[in-house]
Design a protein around this motif. Sequence first.
Motif, PDB file in Angstrom:
ATOM      1  N   ASP A 192      16.961 -39.541 -31.095  1.00 16.71           N
ATOM      2  CA  ASP A 192      17.759 -38.739 -32.027  1.00 16.71           C
ATOM      3  C   ASP A 192      18.713 -37.870 -31.208  1.00 16.71           C
ATOM      4  OD1 ASP A 192      18.862 -37.183 -34.007  1.00 16.71           O
ATOM      5  OD2 ASP A 192      16.967 -36.297 -34.680  1.00 16.71           O
ATOM      6  N   LEU A 193      19.892 -38.414 -30.903  1.00 14.10           N
ATOM      7  CA  LEU A 193      20.840 -37.678 -30.066  1.00 14.10           C
ATOM      8  C   LEU A 193      21.320 -36.399 -30.730  1.00 14.10           C
ATOM      9  CD1 LEU A 193      22.975 -40.593 -28.553  1.00 14.10           C
ATOM     10  CD2 LEU A 193      21.245 -39.205 -27.396  1.00 14.10           C
ATOM     11  N   ASP A 194      21.287 -36.341 -32.057  1.00 11.82           N
ATOM     12  CA  ASP A 194      21.712 -35.120 -32.747  1.00 11.82           C
ATOM     13  C   ASP A 194      20.759 -33.961 -32.483  1.00 11.82           C
ATOM     14  OD1 ASP A 194      23.912 -36.379 -33.844  1.00 11.82           O
ATOM     15  OD2 ASP A 194      22.867 -36.935 -35.694  1.00 11.82           O
ATOM     16  N   ALA A 195      19.518 -34.280 -32.098  1.00 15.97           N
ATOM     17  CA  ALA A 195      18.523 -33.245 -31.822  1.00 15.97           C
ATOM     18  C   ALA A 195      18.378 -32.951 -30.335  1.00 15.97           C
ATOM     19  CB  ALA A 195      17.162 -33.659 -32.388  1.00 15.97           C
ATOM     20  N   ALA A 196      19.232 -33.581 -29.515  1.00 16.63           N
ATOM     21  CA  ALA A 196      19.123 -33.423 -28.059  1.00 16.63           C
ATOM     22  C   ALA A 196      19.575 -32.030 -27.644  1.00 16.63           C
ATOM     23  CB  ALA A 196      19.962 -34.477 -27.359  1.00 16.63           C
ATOM     24  N   GLU A 197      18.642 -31.267 -27.109  1.00 16.05           N
ATOM     25  CA  GLU A 197      18.929 -29.906 -26.635  1.00 16.05           C
ATOM     26  C   GLU A 197      17.973 -29.576 -25.492  1.00 16.05           C
ATOM     27  OE1 GLU A 197      18.912 -25.245 -28.191  1.00 16.05           O
ATOM     28  OE2 GLU A 197      18.546 -26.895 -29.603  1.00 16.05           O
ATOM     29  N   GLY A 198      18.536 -29.224 -24.348  1.00 13.69           N
ATOM     30  CA  GLY A 198      17.698 -28.913 -23.195  1.00 13.69           C
ATOM     31  C   GLY A 198      18.198 -27.714 -22.429  1.00 13.69           C
ATOM     32  N   THR A 199      17.422 -27.331 -21.424  1.00 10.81           N
ATOM     33  CA  THR A 199      17.759 -26.221 -20.535  1.00 10.81           C
ATOM     34  C   THR A 199      17.880 -26.767 -19.121  1.00 10.81           C
ATOM     35  OG1 THR A 199      16.450 -24.711 -21.910  1.00 10.81           O
ATOM     36  CG2 THR A 199      17.039 -23.964 -19.679  1.00 10.81           C
ATOM     37  N   PRO A 200      19.019 -26.566 -18.454  1.00  9.96           N
ATOM     38  CA  PRO A 200      19.150 -27.063 -17.075  1.00  9.96           C
ATOM     39  C   PRO A 200      17.988 -26.595 -16.202  1.00  9.96           C
ATOM     40  CG  PRO A 200      21.267 -26.331 -17.869  1.00  9.96           C
ATOM     41  CD  PRO A 200      20.258 -25.927 -18.923  1.00  9.96           C
ATOM     42  N   TRP A 201      17.573 -27.465 -15.311  1.00 14.00           N
ATOM     43  CA  TRP A 201      16.389 -27.228 -14.480  1.00 14.00           C
ATOM     44  C   TRP A 201      16.686 -26.134 -13.469  1.00 14.00           C
ATOM     45  CZ3 TRP A 201      13.156 -32.078 -13.065  1.00 14.00           C
ATOM     46  CH2 TRP A 201      11.923 -31.697 -12.540  1.00 14.00           C
ATOM     47  N   GLU A 202      15.920 -25.070 -13.543  1.00 11.25           N
ATOM     48  CA  GLU A 202      16.012 -23.983 -12.564  1.00 11.25           C
ATOM     49  C   GLU A 202      14.608 -23.582 -12.146  1.00 11.25           C
ATOM     50  OE1 GLU A 202      18.268 -20.700 -13.974  1.00 11.25           O
ATOM     51  OE2 GLU A 202      20.114 -21.855 -14.290  1.00 11.25           O
ATOM     52  N   SER A 203      14.364 -23.567 -10.853  1.00 10.53           N
ATOM     53  CA  SER A 203      13.068 -23.177 -10.321  1.00 10.53           C
ATOM     54  C   SER A 203      13.177 -21.828  -9.633  1.00 10.53           C
ATOM     55  CB  SER A 203      12.566 -24.224  -9.312  1.00 10.53           C
ATOM     56  OG  SER A 203      11.399 -23.769  -8.659  1.00 10.53           O
ATOM     57  N   PRO A 204      12.135 -20.998  -9.722  1.00  7.24           N
ATOM     58  CA  PRO A 204      12.171 -19.733  -8.998  1.00  7.24           C
ATOM     59  C   PRO A 204      12.025 -19.894  -7.486  1.00  7.24           C
ATOM     60  CG  PRO A 204      10.038 -20.028 -10.039  1.00  7.24           C
ATOM     61  CD  PRO A 204      10.913 -21.142 -10.524  1.00  7.24           C
ATOM     62  N   TYR A 205      11.725 -21.112  -7.042  1.00 11.92           N
ATOM     63  CA  TYR A 205      11.537 -21.384  -5.620  1.00 11.92           C
ATOM     64  C   TYR A 205      12.606 -22.346  -5.110  1.00 11.92           C
ATOM     65  CZ  TYR A 205       6.846 -19.527  -6.478  1.00 11.92           C
ATOM     66  OH  TYR A 205       5.805 -18.735  -6.836  1.00 11.92           O
ATOM     67  N   ASP A 206      13.061 -22.108  -3.908  1.00  6.25           N
ATOM     68  CA  ASP A 206      13.915 -23.076  -3.247  1.00  6.25           C
ATOM     69  C   ASP A 206      13.062 -24.257  -2.777  1.00  6.25           C
ATOM     70  OD1 ASP A 206      16.114 -21.430  -3.533  1.00  6.25           O
ATOM     71  OD2 ASP A 206      15.820 -20.459  -1.580  1.00  6.25           O
ATOM     72  N   ARG A 207      13.698 -25.411  -2.683  1.00  5.93           N
ATOM     73  CA  ARG A 207      13.112 -26.610  -2.086  1.00  5.93           C
ATOM     74  C   ARG A 207      12.001 -27.252  -2.923  1.00  5.93           C
ATOM     75  NH1 ARG A 207      14.424 -23.299   2.164  1.00  5.93           N
ATOM     76  NH2 ARG A 207      12.377 -22.347   2.272  1.00  5.93           N
ATOM     77  N   THR A 208      11.918 -26.906  -4.215  1.00  4.87           N
ATOM     78  CA  THR A 208      11.098 -27.703  -5.124  1.00  4.87           C
ATOM     79  C   THR A 208      11.986 -28.756  -5.765  1.00  4.87           C
ATOM     80  OG1 THR A 208      11.524 -26.198  -6.971  1.00  4.87           O
ATOM     81  CG2 THR A 208       9.527 -25.803  -5.664  1.00  4.87           C
ATOM     82  N   ARG A 209      11.389 -29.719  -6.473  1.00  3.82           N
ATOM     83  CA  ARG A 209      12.195 -30.672  -7.237  1.00  3.82           C
ATOM     84  C   ARG A 209      12.992 -29.885  -8.268  1.00  3.82           C
ATOM     85  NH1 ARG A 209      12.358 -36.059  -8.792  1.00  3.82           N
ATOM     86  NH2 ARG A 209      10.461 -36.643  -7.664  1.00  3.82           N
ATOM     87  N   ASP A 210      14.307 -30.121  -8.302  1.00  7.55           N
ATOM     88  CA  ASP A 210      15.114 -29.439  -9.304  1.00  7.55           C
ATOM     89  C   ASP A 210      15.993 -30.424 -10.071  1.00  7.55           C
ATOM     90  OD1 ASP A 210      17.011 -30.096  -7.410  1.00  7.55           O
ATOM     91  OD2 ASP A 210      17.647 -28.040  -7.000  1.00  7.55           O
ATOM     92  N   ASP A 211      15.643 -31.714  -9.994  1.00  6.63           N
ATOM     93  CA  ASP A 211      16.399 -32.731 -10.704  1.00  6.63           C
ATOM     94  C   ASP A 211      15.640 -34.040 -10.552  1.00  6.63           C
ATOM     95  OD1 ASP A 211      19.473 -32.889 -11.778  1.00  6.63           O
ATOM     96  OD2 ASP A 211      18.837 -34.815 -10.967  1.00  6.63           O
ATOM     97  N   LEU A 212      15.834 -34.952 -11.492  1.00  5.16           N
ATOM     98  CA  LEU A 212      15.137 -36.228 -11.426  1.00  5.16           C
ATOM     99  C   LEU A 212      15.418 -36.948 -10.113  1.00  5.16           C
ATOM    100  CD1 LEU A 212      13.388 -37.428 -13.755  1.00  5.16           C
ATOM    101  CD2 LEU A 212      15.244 -39.051 -14.141  1.00  5.16           C
ATOM    102  N   SER A 213      16.638 -36.849  -9.624  1.00  4.23           N
ATOM    103  CA  SER A 213      17.035 -37.551  -8.404  1.00  4.23           C
ATOM    104  C   SER A 213      17.034 -36.654  -7.171  1.00  4.23           C
ATOM    105  CB  SER A 213      18.441 -38.158  -8.585  1.00  4.23           C
ATOM    106  OG  SER A 213      18.438 -39.139  -9.585  1.00  4.23           O
ATOM    107  N   HIS A 214      16.469 -35.463  -7.272  1.00  5.66           N
ATOM    108  CA  HIS A 214      16.457 -34.544  -6.129  1.00  5.66           C
ATOM    109  C   HIS A 214      15.067 -33.939  -5.941  1.00  5.66           C
ATOM    110  CE1 HIS A 214      20.797 -34.661  -7.091  1.00  5.66           C
ATOM    111  NE2 HIS A 214      20.935 -34.569  -5.797  1.00  5.66           N
TER     112      HIS A 214
END
Length: 267
Positions: A192-214
């Motif tokens: 349901d693309l009309d319901a697609a709503e997210g929050t960009p990935w932000e971590s309180p720590y450096d060097r954790t995973r912060d993206d599917l490809s990172h």
Amino acid sequence: MVYDTIGASPVAWAGKPYPAVRDAAERDGSVAVVPVGSLEQHGHHLPTATDTILADAVATTAAERAADAMPVLVTPPIWTGHSPHHTPFGGTVSLDGGDLLDLLERVAETVLAEGFDGLLLLNGHGGNGALVSSATSAIGASHRTAEVLGVTYFDLGADRIGEIRDSDRGGAGHAGEVETSMLAHLRPDLVDLDAAEGTPWESPYDRTRDDLSHPGPLSAYADFDAYSETGAVGTPELATAEKGERFFEVFVDEVGDVLERLHERAG
């Protein structure tokens, strides 16, 4: 493309009578693939089986394309994983880490007992990653004559994915641009693309995973309601089926390379 029928693919273990499974296993360089997914919340717009659907689709398509060059079968996916961080939202079935590790080892034990020369655990859920790595080591140590590999498919092809995506880093998180686009391509009936709503990935720590490809070297735990109000992390609003097809092709191509090398080593 629709991947919703167990055993429909010509490389599906589940669709074959047992003599055909044993015949495939006994051929030189035979490979079995076990997709590993989850059943967990994926925001307001994606199905709870997203990780399982995607891992199964990537595994099956890569195996179909490799089948002319090698004997390869794909088991039905393991549909639940280690997902305690998603339980605050509901809709999530989770195994303890030790239980998932035991399950993977037991599945591998019987798969390899059929006579397969190689085994690939193809993971599609970030919370399973460390356990799939541990299972790969344990299975390999117990079956030293077999080639055993484990990989999370979205850890592959980061540069190529970067050329396709429109989101900045942090936009391709859980139920973000990449997963939403691929589901819109493979199973538009479940999105349901009309319901697609997210929050960009932000971590309180450096060097954790912060993206599917990172992925990052630092591990940290937090329930997902600390990242997002909807359960989606990233920018699913940017998803399209057209990009989903391109993302999917990258991952299928990358897994195909893994299968080719595994077959060569197992032969």
